[in-house]
Design a protein around this motif. Structure first.
Motif, PDB file in Angstrom:
ATOM      1  N   GLN A  95     -26.559  12.049  50.673  1.00  0.00           N
ATOM      2  CA  GLN A  95     -27.659  12.860  50.185  1.00  0.00           C
ATOM      3  C   GLN A  95     -28.954  12.064  50.219  1.00  0.00           C
ATOM      4  O   GLN A  95     -28.989  10.896  49.864  1.00  0.00           O
ATOM      5  CB  GLN A  95     -27.393  13.301  48.755  1.00  0.00           C
ATOM      6  CG  GLN A  95     -26.227  14.225  48.621  1.00  0.00           C
ATOM      7  CD  GLN A  95     -26.034  14.653  47.182  1.00  0.00           C
ATOM      8  OE1 GLN A  95     -26.830  14.325  46.311  1.00  0.00           O
ATOM      9  NE2 GLN A  95     -24.973  15.374  46.927  1.00  0.00           N
ATOM     10  N   ASP A  96     -30.006  12.707  50.637  1.00  0.00           N
ATOM     11  CA  ASP A  96     -31.332  12.104  50.645  1.00  0.00           C
ATOM     12  C   ASP A  96     -32.084  12.652  49.440  1.00  0.00           C
ATOM     13  O   ASP A  96     -32.424  13.820  49.401  1.00  0.00           O
ATOM     14  CB  ASP A  96     -32.071  12.450  51.937  1.00  0.00           C
ATOM     15  CG  ASP A  96     -33.470  11.893  51.977  1.00  0.00           C
ATOM     16  OD1 ASP A  96     -33.805  11.036  51.131  1.00  0.00           O
ATOM     17  OD2 ASP A  96     -34.249  12.307  52.861  1.00  0.00           O
ATOM     18  N   THR A  97     -32.304  11.799  48.453  1.00  0.00           N
ATOM     19  CA  THR A  97     -32.986  12.254  47.247  1.00  0.00           C
ATOM     20  C   THR A  97     -34.449  11.822  47.223  1.00  0.00           C
ATOM     21  O   THR A  97     -35.119  11.968  46.222  1.00  0.00           O
ATOM     22  CB  THR A  97     -32.270  11.710  45.987  1.00  0.00           C
ATOM     23  OG1 THR A  97     -32.230  10.283  46.068  1.00  0.00           O
ATOM     24  CG2 THR A  97     -30.861  12.266  45.884  1.00  0.00           C
ATOM     25  N   SER A  98     -34.942  11.324  48.343  1.00  0.00           N
ATOM     26  CA  SER A  98     -36.338  10.919  48.394  1.00  0.00           C
ATOM     27  C   SER A  98     -37.240  12.149  48.449  1.00  0.00           C
ATOM     28  O   SER A  98     -36.804  13.225  48.838  1.00  0.00           O
ATOM     29  CB  SER A  98     -36.588  10.040  49.634  1.00  0.00           C
ATOM     30  OG  SER A  98     -36.317  10.774  50.802  1.00  0.00           O
ATOM     31  N   THR A 107     -36.366  19.963  54.168  1.00  0.00           N
ATOM     32  CA  THR A 107     -35.379  20.671  53.357  1.00  0.00           C
ATOM     33  C   THR A 107     -34.406  21.430  54.253  1.00  0.00           C
ATOM     34  O   THR A 107     -33.197  21.411  54.034  1.00  0.00           O
ATOM     35  CB  THR A 107     -36.072  21.640  52.378  1.00  0.00           C
ATOM     36  OG1 THR A 107     -36.916  20.880  51.521  1.00  0.00           O
ATOM     37  CG2 THR A 107     -35.052  22.419  51.563  1.00  0.00           C
ATOM     38  N   GLU A 163     -22.904  21.634  45.273  1.00  0.00           N
ATOM     39  CA  GLU A 163     -22.653  20.209  45.016  1.00  0.00           C
ATOM     40  C   GLU A 163     -23.528  19.336  45.913  1.00  0.00           C
ATOM     41  O   GLU A 163     -24.090  18.341  45.463  1.00  0.00           O
ATOM     42  CB  GLU A 163     -21.187  19.869  45.302  1.00  0.00           C
ATOM     43  CG  GLU A 163     -20.193  20.456  44.355  1.00  0.00           C
ATOM     44  CD  GLU A 163     -18.763  20.206  44.832  1.00  0.00           C
ATOM     45  OE1 GLU A 163     -18.540  19.303  45.668  1.00  0.00           O
ATOM     46  OE2 GLU A 163     -17.865  20.923  44.357  1.00  0.00           O
ATOM     47  N   GLY A 166     -27.543  20.337  45.152  1.00  0.00           N
ATOM     48  CA  GLY A 166     -28.020  20.486  43.772  1.00  0.00           C
ATOM     49  C   GLY A 166     -29.263  19.657  43.495  1.00  0.00           C
ATOM     50  O   GLY A 166     -30.124  20.051  42.712  1.00  0.00           O
ATOM     51  N   HIS A 167     -29.386  18.520  44.171  1.00  0.00           N
ATOM     52  CA  HIS A 167     -30.545  17.649  43.951  1.00  0.00           C
ATOM     53  C   HIS A 167     -31.853  18.335  44.375  1.00  0.00           C
ATOM     54  O   HIS A 167     -32.917  17.985  43.876  1.00  0.00           O
ATOM     55  CB  HIS A 167     -30.369  16.331  44.696  1.00  0.00           C
ATOM     56  CG  HIS A 167     -30.379  16.470  46.183  1.00  0.00           C
ATOM     57  ND1 HIS A 167     -29.287  16.895  46.901  1.00  0.00           N
ATOM     58  CD2 HIS A 167     -31.367  16.234  47.078  1.00  0.00           C
ATOM     59  CE1 HIS A 167     -29.596  16.930  48.187  1.00  0.00           C
ATOM     60  NE2 HIS A 167     -30.848  16.529  48.311  1.00  0.00           N
ATOM     61  N   LEU A 168     -31.779  19.320  45.240  1.00  0.00           N
ATOM     62  CA  LEU A 168     -33.003  20.021  45.672  1.00  0.00           C
ATOM     63  C   LEU A 168     -33.584  20.866  44.538  1.00  0.00           C
ATOM     64  O   LEU A 168     -34.792  21.065  44.478  1.00  0.00           O
ATOM     65  CB  LEU A 168     -32.726  20.916  46.881  1.00  0.00           C
ATOM     66  CG  LEU A 168     -32.337  20.200  48.171  1.00  0.00           C
ATOM     67  CD1 LEU A 168     -31.988  21.209  49.246  1.00  0.00           C
ATOM     68  CD2 LEU A 168     -33.451  19.271  48.625  1.00  0.00           C
ATOM     69  N   ARG A 169     -32.742  21.348  43.638  1.00  0.00           N
ATOM     70  CA  ARG A 169     -33.208  22.137  42.495  1.00  0.00           C
ATOM     71  C   ARG A 169     -34.007  21.298  41.517  1.00  0.00           C
ATOM     72  O   ARG A 169     -34.869  21.781  40.838  1.00  0.00           O
ATOM     73  CB  ARG A 169     -32.034  22.730  41.739  1.00  0.00           C
ATOM     74  CG  ARG A 169     -31.391  23.871  42.426  1.00  0.00           C
ATOM     75  CD  ARG A 169     -30.297  24.395  41.550  1.00  0.00           C
ATOM     76  NE  ARG A 169     -30.054  25.783  41.875  1.00  0.00           N
ATOM     77  CZ  ARG A 169     -29.214  26.533  41.230  1.00  0.00           C
ATOM     78  NH1 ARG A 169     -28.559  26.034  40.210  1.00  0.00           N
ATOM     79  NH2 ARG A 169     -29.030  27.773  41.577  1.00  0.00           N
ATOM     80  N   GLU A 170     -33.679  20.016  41.446  1.00  0.00           N
ATOM     81  CA  GLU A 170     -34.306  19.134  40.471  1.00  0.00           C
ATOM     82  C   GLU A 170     -35.661  18.615  40.912  1.00  0.00           C
ATOM     83  O   GLU A 170     -36.402  18.070  40.128  1.00  0.00           O
ATOM     84  CB  GLU A 170     -33.368  17.970  40.176  1.00  0.00           C
ATOM     85  CG  GLU A 170     -32.059  18.438  39.565  1.00  0.00           C
ATOM     86  CD  GLU A 170     -30.985  17.362  39.601  1.00  0.00           C
ATOM     87  OE1 GLU A 170     -31.298  16.216  39.986  1.00  0.00           O
ATOM     88  OE2 GLU A 170     -29.849  17.679  39.229  1.00  0.00           O
ATOM     89  N   GLU A 171     -35.969  18.792  42.207  1.00  0.00           N
ATOM     90  CA  GLU A 171     -37.275  18.303  42.702  1.00  0.00           C
ATOM     91  C   GLU A 171     -38.390  19.211  42.236  1.00  0.00           C
ATOM     92  O   GLU A 171     -38.198  20.406  42.075  1.00  0.00           O
ATOM     93  CB  GLU A 171     -37.249  18.238  44.234  1.00  0.00           C
ATOM     94  CG  GLU A 171     -36.307  17.173  44.755  1.00  0.00           C
ATOM     95  CD  GLU A 171     -36.310  17.092  46.271  1.00  0.00           C
ATOM     96  OE1 GLU A 171     -37.100  17.795  46.903  1.00  0.00           O
ATOM     97  OE2 GLU A 171     -35.502  16.324  46.792  1.00  0.00           O
TER      98      GLU A 171
END
Length: 172
Positions: A95-98, A107, A163, A166-171
């Protein structure tokens, strides 16, 4: 006899001129489904070409007249895509969380990577129903499975995508 089961519906016959018309009518959307399913332009082009070759080879013997000719063509395409996915499994992508420096393009790439991590049957169902908006009943005909199977594959695929993405929702 013609069918009127959708936009760009083609003739029921599957002679050379009818197949040519069918290909012209569905070519762009077939390619779009293939590229989203396979995640690779070259593989998508190959799958569409293999679909057309398979349709030409089967001629009237392949199309039974039980569904729209376009559905028959999409079924061939999805089988070609699933065969390709099984033959060339995607590597696990982290996952790329940058932060997303280029907006929607990055995206979309992350979403396409996540789609590539789904099992072939789930990916096919999710691409048809959620990405391209096919009704579940039509996706079931294309995939040659029960509607409940499409629903469960979509549910499992969506759960896995949640899963992975999900990190995209937090951006922000």
């Amino acid at each position: 006899m013609t069918t009127s089961t959708g936009p760009g519906a083609a003739r029921r016959g599957t002679g050379p001129s009818e197949l040519d018309e069918l290909f012209r009518t569905h070519r762009d959307r077939l390619w779009s489904v293939a590229v989203r399913t396979l995640g690779n332009r070259a593989d998508a082009e190959d799958a569409v070409q293999e679909t057309f070759v398979a349709a030409l080879r089967s001629g009237s013997g392949g199309f039974r007249g039980e569904a729209d000719p376009g559905t028959w063509l999409y079924r061939i395409l999805m089988n070609k895509c699933i065969d390709r996915m099984r033959a060339h499994p995607e590597p696990d992508v982290g996952q790329d969380t940058s932060p997303d420096p280029v907006g929607g393009v990055a995206t979309r790439l992350v979403v396409d990577e996540a789609l590539g991590l789904l099992p072939p049957e789930q990916r096919a169902a999710v691409v048809l129903v959620d990405v391209h908006g096919w009704p579940v009943a039509e996706a079931a005909r294309i995939l040659d499975v029960a509607e409940g199977t499409v629903k469960s594959r979509c549910a499992r695929g969506r759960s896995r995508l949640l899963e992975l993405l999900g990190h995209l929702r937090e951006e922000p």
